[in-house]
Design an enzyme around this catalytic site. Structure first.
Site, mmCIF file in Angstrom:
data_model
loop_
_atom_site.group_PDB
_atom_site.id
_atom_site.type_symbol
_atom_site.label_atom_id
_atom_site.label_comp_id
_atom_site.label_asym_id
_atom_site.label_seq_id
_atom_site.Cartn_x
_atom_site.Cartn_y
_atom_site.Cartn_z
ATOM 1 N N ASP A 141 0.701 51.439 -2.514
ATOM 2 C CA ASP A 141 -0.202 52.452 -3.059
ATOM 3 C C ASP A 141 -0.842 53.265 -1.948
ATOM 4 O OD1 ASP A 141 0.320 51.409 -5.568
ATOM 5 O OD2 ASP A 141 -1.464 50.133 -5.578
ATOM 6 N N ARG A 193 -4.249 43.021 -5.048
ATOM 7 C CA ARG A 193 -5.619 43.540 -4.935
ATOM 8 C C ARG A 193 -6.535 42.974 -6.020
ATOM 9 N NH1 ARG A 193 -4.702 49.813 -4.763
ATOM 10 N NH2 ARG A 193 -6.986 49.817 -4.868
ATOM 11 N N TYR A 214 1.955 39.465 1.582
ATOM 12 C CA TYR A 214 0.861 40.425 1.723
ATOM 13 C C TYR A 214 -0.354 39.718 2.318
ATOM 14 C CZ TYR A 214 3.178 43.902 -1.269
ATOM 15 O OH TYR A 214 4.049 44.825 -1.785
ATOM 16 N N ARG A 235 6.985 49.697 -3.005
ATOM 17 C CA ARG A 235 6.212 50.940 -2.993
ATOM 18 C C ARG A 235 4.730 50.605 -2.884
ATOM 19 N NH1 ARG A 235 9.326 53.652 -8.206
ATOM 20 N NH2 ARG A 235 11.382 53.879 -7.206
#
Length: 248
Positions: free
Chosen positions: A52, A200, A110, A50
């Site tokens: 953001d 992040r 990522y 999921r």
């Protein structure tokens, strides 16, 4: 009943993330609407992860169940005629009925993108975080080494996360300038699981190393402290892309 797996790319700008939410436009809602139109059934996809609000993807994975006789490889074509331009299914395949993308071992990669120049680039601003200060990529790489392996990443997890354990494993992490475009810096992280905002926060911490706001050694110290306040800021969502997902 058949189970179909989709690999999906999307521009997360303007979306409230992946997960279905009341009174919000999400990637999951777009897919459910398109696939329900294709099959004539009430479709609800199951996502492997999921993202953001504002996060992008090149290799998101989800599955859905259907009684439709449409060949598996044709779902991508049919769905794309009904999806907005920001969302595309680039592969659709049939999998075992009991396959669940969140209940099997996998690795996710990522990429966090930074535009490092005197001024921002309007052609890149939707997909990069702008940093005007000079960045020491070698120092960022050196700092990132201590994050590889299995560690307690509590310092690199949002305080809003509700999890049983903050222990996760990073398989590989690296920082590089794009060979063809030196102003573009990429932080690539591959792991077997991630906490809320983990990539992040890692990006925000490594950016501080690269710009001289913290030392290389401080990154290892931050791991040991297990305190969110000791790590760097959460880097903006728009620089993050879910590149790919590999099932082990």
């Amino acid at each position: 009943m058949r189970r179909i797996m989709l690999r999906v790319s999307y521009d997360g700008t303007g979306y409230s993330g992946w997960q279905e939410q009341e009174n919000a436009i999400t990637i999951e809602r777009e897919l459910n609407t398109a696939l329900s139109s294709v099959t004539g059934e009430e479709i609800s996809v199951i996502g492997a992860s999921r993202t953001d609000a504002g996060v992008h993807a090149e290799g998101a994975v989800c599955v859905f169940d259907t009684d439709s006789r449409i060949p598996a490889e044709k779902f991508s074509y049919a769905a794309n005629t009904r999806l907005p331009e920001a969302v595309r299914v680039w592969e659709s395949t049939e999998v075992e009925p009991d396959f669940h993308p969140r209940h099997c071992s996998s690795e996710k990669t990522y990429e966090y993108r930074i535009w490092n120049d005197k001024f921002d680039n309007p052609l890149m601003s939707r997909y990069t975080h702008f940093i005007y200060r000079d960045m020491d990529v070698e120092a960022m790489n050196e700092a990132a080494k201590c994050l590889v392996g299995e560690h307690d990443f509590k310092s690199y997890c949002s305080t809003k996360a509700e999890v049983l354990t903050t222990v996760r494993e990073i398989v590989a992490i690296g920082v590089e300038r794009d060979p063809a475009e030196k102003r573009l810096v990429r932080i690539t992280v591959t792991g077997k699981g991630f906490l809320y905002n983990m990539v992040r926060i890692i990006a925000g911490t490594l950016i501080e190393v690269g710009t001289g706001l913290r030392t290389v050694d401080s990154v290892k110290e931050t791991l040991q402290k297990r305190d969110r306040e000791s790590a760097g800021p959460t880097a903006p969502a728009k620089g993050l892309i879910l590149k790919r997902m590999r099932f082990l």
